[in-house]
Design a protein around this motif. Structure first.
Motif, mmCIF file in Angstrom:
data_model
loop_
_atom_site.group_PDB
_atom_site.id
_atom_site.type_symbol
_atom_site.label_atom_id
_atom_site.label_comp_id
_atom_site.label_asym_id
_atom_site.label_seq_id
_atom_site.Cartn_x
_atom_site.Cartn_y
_atom_site.Cartn_z
ATOM 1 N N ASP A 198 0.841 -1.192 0.000
ATOM 2 C CA ASP A 198 0.000 0.000 0.000
ATOM 3 C C ASP A 198 0.877 1.244 0.000
ATOM 4 N N VAL A 199 0.405 2.296 -0.666
ATOM 5 C CA VAL A 199 1.180 3.526 -0.794
ATOM 6 C C VAL A 199 1.570 4.086 0.572
ATOM 7 N N SER A 200 0.685 3.972 1.551
ATOM 8 C CA SER A 200 0.972 4.506 2.886
ATOM 9 C C SER A 200 2.100 3.758 3.574
ATOM 10 N N ILE A 201 2.366 2.513 3.135
ATOM 11 C CA ILE A 201 3.417 1.697 3.750
ATOM 12 C C ILE A 201 4.733 1.839 2.997
ATOM 13 N N GLN A 202 4.668 2.196 1.722
ATOM 14 C CA GLN A 202 5.874 2.255 0.898
ATOM 15 C C GLN A 202 6.938 3.177 1.483
ATOM 16 N N SER A 203 6.528 4.368 1.903
ATOM 17 C CA SER A 203 7.501 5.322 2.434
ATOM 18 C C SER A 203 8.148 4.802 3.718
ATOM 19 N N GLN A 204 7.398 4.053 4.523
ATOM 20 C CA GLN A 204 7.972 3.482 5.742
ATOM 21 C C GLN A 204 9.088 2.491 5.422
ATOM 22 N N ILE A 205 8.854 1.647 4.422
ATOM 23 C CA ILE A 205 9.863 0.656 4.036
ATOM 24 C C ILE A 205 11.083 1.345 3.420
ATOM 25 N N LEU A 206 10.854 2.355 2.592
ATOM 26 C CA LEU A 206 11.972 3.092 1.989
ATOM 27 C C LEU A 206 12.811 3.787 3.063
ATOM 28 N N ASN A 207 12.148 4.408 4.040
ATOM 29 C CA ASN A 207 12.879 5.060 5.131
ATOM 30 C C ASN A 207 13.644 4.052 5.972
ATOM 31 N N LEU A 208 13.053 2.882 6.172
ATOM 32 C CA LEU A 208 13.738 1.814 6.912
ATOM 33 C C LEU A 208 15.016 1.403 6.191
ATOM 34 N N LEU A 209 14.931 1.220 4.870
ATOM 35 C CA LEU A 209 16.107 0.832 4.100
ATOM 36 C C LEU A 209 17.209 1.891 4.193
ATOM 37 N N LEU A 210 16.820 3.158 4.151
ATOM 38 C CA LEU A 210 17.795 4.239 4.280
ATOM 39 C C LEU A 210 18.458 4.237 5.651
ATOM 40 N N ASP A 211 17.662 4.045 6.696
ATOM 41 C CA ASP A 211 18.202 4.015 8.057
ATOM 42 C C ASP A 211 19.178 2.855 8.235
ATOM 43 N N LEU A 212 18.817 1.696 7.700
ATOM 44 C CA LEU A 212 19.678 0.520 7.830
ATOM 45 C C LEU A 212 20.982 0.713 7.044
ATOM 46 N N GLN A 213 20.880 1.355 5.887
ATOM 47 C CA GLN A 213 22.088 1.616 5.108
ATOM 48 C C GLN A 213 23.039 2.540 5.860
ATOM 49 N N GLN A 214 22.482 3.560 6.475
ATOM 50 C CA GLN A 214 23.308 4.494 7.239
ATOM 51 C C GLN A 214 23.966 3.803 8.426
ATOM 52 N N GLU A 215 23.247 2.886 9.043
ATOM 53 C CA GLU A 215 23.768 2.192 10.220
ATOM 54 C C GLU A 215 24.777 1.107 9.860
ATOM 55 N N LEU A 216 24.511 0.355 8.789
ATOM 56 C CA LEU A 216 25.298 -0.830 8.474
ATOM 57 C C LEU A 216 26.279 -0.637 7.329
ATOM 58 N N GLY A 217 26.114 0.431 6.541
ATOM 59 C CA GLY A 217 27.014 0.677 5.422
ATOM 60 C C GLY A 217 26.823 -0.246 4.240
ATOM 61 N N VAL A 218 25.672 -0.887 4.145
ATOM 62 C CA VAL A 218 25.398 -1.824 3.060
ATOM 63 C C VAL A 218 25.072 -1.063 1.777
ATOM 64 N N ALA A 219 25.400 -1.660 0.622
ATOM 65 C CA ALA A 219 25.055 -1.079 -0.672
ATOM 66 C C ALA A 219 23.765 -1.731 -1.172
ATOM 67 N N TYR A 220 22.961 -0.950 -1.906
ATOM 68 C CA TYR A 220 21.713 -1.460 -2.474
ATOM 69 C C TYR A 220 21.732 -1.350 -3.991
ATOM 70 N N LEU A 221 21.226 -2.379 -4.653
ATOM 71 C CA LEU A 221 20.819 -2.292 -6.054
ATOM 72 C C LEU A 221 19.301 -2.336 -6.015
ATOM 73 N N PHE A 222 18.662 -1.196 -6.287
ATOM 74 C CA PHE A 222 17.230 -1.009 -6.019
ATOM 75 C C PHE A 222 16.474 -0.971 -7.344
ATOM 76 N N VAL A 223 15.648 -1.979 -7.589
ATOM 77 C CA VAL A 223 14.889 -2.086 -8.831
ATOM 78 C C VAL A 223 13.489 -1.523 -8.628
ATOM 79 N N ALA A 224 13.025 -0.723 -9.592
ATOM 80 C CA ALA A 224 11.679 -0.140 -9.500
ATOM 81 C C ALA A 224 11.141 0.138 -10.895
ATOM 82 N N HIS A 225 9.805 0.264 -10.980
ATOM 83 C CA HIS A 225 9.163 0.583 -12.253
ATOM 84 C C HIS A 225 9.401 2.037 -12.654
#
Length: 334
Positions: A198-225
Motif C-alpha cells: 500500500d502507498v501509505s506503507i511504501q515510504s515506511q519501508i523506503l525510510n527503513l532501508l535508508l536508516d539501515l544503510q546508514q547504520e550498516l554501510g550496506v550497498a543497495y541495487l534497487f529495482v523499480a518501475h
C-alpha cells in the motif's frame, strides 16, 4: 598510483559490483522436436557498477529486463555471456561450491512479501536458517541475532515465534529485509520491494532501508518501475529500455537534466503536487517492441519523437557526456 579500471570505466577500488556486457537470452523452443526457433533477448549487453555503500536505482517499464538483470547477477538465472565481478571476484566463472562461499555477502529482498516467505516456518526460522546453513550463528547466538534483527526492522522480538500469515504485507517485507541482513551482507538487491505494498506503507519501508544503510554501510541495487520510487533513496540511477541501459547519472543530475528521450518521459511522468512546479508531460506513443525481435539501431527509435535516420541504422553506445553521466543516444550533446 591510479586505480585499475574495468570495462565500466570506473576505478575498481570504489566498486563493490561490476557488471560488464551482461547478456541473458532465453531460448524459444517450438515443434515436436524441441528445436530452438529464436531467443527472448531479455538482457542484451548491460554494463554498470554499484559502488560501496551507495544505492543504485535500476528503473524502467515492465518487461525491460530489470528483474532478469538482478537474477542473473545473483546467478538465480544463468547469464548467456558477460562478466559480473563482486568484490573483485568473477561470479559468472564460479562453480556452485565457490558461489556458496560468496552468497552470504550478496542477499536479496523480493518483490512479493507473501510468496517469498515459507508459510511452514516461523519467522525465527525464516531469518535464522541461512545463519545455521553457513555456520555463522547457532543455538542461543542465532536466537539472539534473530531478535536483534527483528528490532532493527521495526518489529518485536516476540514475533520470532509467529508464522508469516499472522503479519500484514508491510510487516512481511520487514521480515524479508531482516532475513537479507542476517548474513551481514555487503550488497542487498531489492527487486521492487515496495511495489506490492500500500502507498501509505511504501515510504515506511523506503525510510527503513535508508536508516539501515546508514547504520550498516550496506550497498543497495534497487529495482523499480518508475523514477518516483527511487528519487529519494538512490545515489545514482540507471534507466533500462528493452534489455539495454540507456542512461546512468547521479540522482539529482538525472532528474534535473535527463538527456535520453525515454528518461525525459519518465521524469515528466512523476506526480508533482505543486501546480506551479509541474512541467509538460512527455507522452510516448506506441508499444514497447518485442524482445524477441528488437528493432535495429537505437531500440527506442520506434517511439522517440526526435528519431533521425542515424537512430534507425546505428545502435548508440553508452558514452560519457558529463561527469559521471552516461547516455546511449546519438542526439545527446557532449
Amino acid at each position: 598510483m591510479r586505480a585499475a579500471e574495468t570495462d565500466t570505466g570506473r576505478p575498481t577500488d570504489s566498486n563493490l559490483l561490476e557488471v560488464m556486457e551482461l547478456v541473458t537470452w532465453f531460448p524459444i523452443v517450438s515443434g515436436i522436436l524441441g528445436r530452438v526457433s529464436g531467443h527472448v533477448k531479455a538482457v542484451d549487453g548491460v554494463s554498470f557498477e554499484v559502488r560501496k555503500g551507495e544505492t543504485l536505482g535500476l528503473v524502467g517499464e515492465s518487461g525491460c529486463g530489470k528483474t532478469t538483470v538482478v537474477r542473473s547477477i545473483m546467478r538465480l538465472v544463468e547469464p548467456t555471456r558477460g562478466r559480473v565481478l563482486f568484490d573483485g571476484e568473477d561470479i559468472t566463472a564460479m562453480s556452485r561450491e565457490q558461489l556458496r562461499r560468496v552468497r552470504p555477502k550478496m542477499q536479496m529482498v523480493f518483490q512479493d512479501p507473501y510468496g517469498s516467505l515459507n508459510p511452514r516456518l516461523t519467522v525465527g526460522d525464516i531469518i535464522g536458517e541461512a545463519m545455521e546453513f553457513h555456520g555463522l550463528f547457532r543455538g542461543k547466538e542465532r536466537d539472539e541475532r534473530v531478535r536483534d534483527l527483528l528490532e532493527k526492522v521495526g518489529l518485536s522480538a516476540r514475533h520470532a515465534a509467529r508464522y508469516p500469515h499472522e503479519f500484514s504485507g508491510g510487516q512481511r517485507q520487514r521480515i524479508g529485509i531482516a532475513r537479507a541482513l542476517a548474513m551481514n551482507p555487503k550488497l542487498v538487491v531489492c527487486d521492487e520491494p515496495v511495489s506490492a505494498l500500500d502507498v501509505s506503507i511504501q515510504s515506511q519501508i523506503l525510510n527503513l532501508l535508508l536508516d539501515l544503510q546508514q547504520e550498516l554501510g550496506v550497498a543497495y541495487l534497487f529495482v523499480a518501475h518508475g523514477l518516483h520510487v527511487v528519487k529519494h533513496v538512490s545515489t545514482r540511477v540507471a534507466v533500462m529500455y528493452l534489455g539495454k541501459i540507456v542512461e546512468i547519472a547521479e540522482s539529482e543530475e538525472l532528474y534535473r537534466s535527463a538527456l535520453h528521450p525515454y528518461t525525459t518521459a519518465l521524469v515528466t511522468s512523476i506526480p508533482v503536487p505543486d501546480p506551479k512546479r509541474r512541467v509538460k508531460r512527455v507522452v510516448l506513443e506506441g508499444d514497447v517492441p518485442s524482445p524477441i525481435n528488437p528493432p535495429p539501431g537505437c531500440r527506442f527509435h520506434t517511439r522517440c519523437p526526435r528519431a533521425e535516420a542515424l537512430c534507425r541504422e546505428s545502435e548508440p553506445p553508452l558514452r560519457e557526456v558529463g561527469p559521471d553521466h552516461r547516455v546511449a543516444c546519438h542526439l545527446a550533446a557532449d
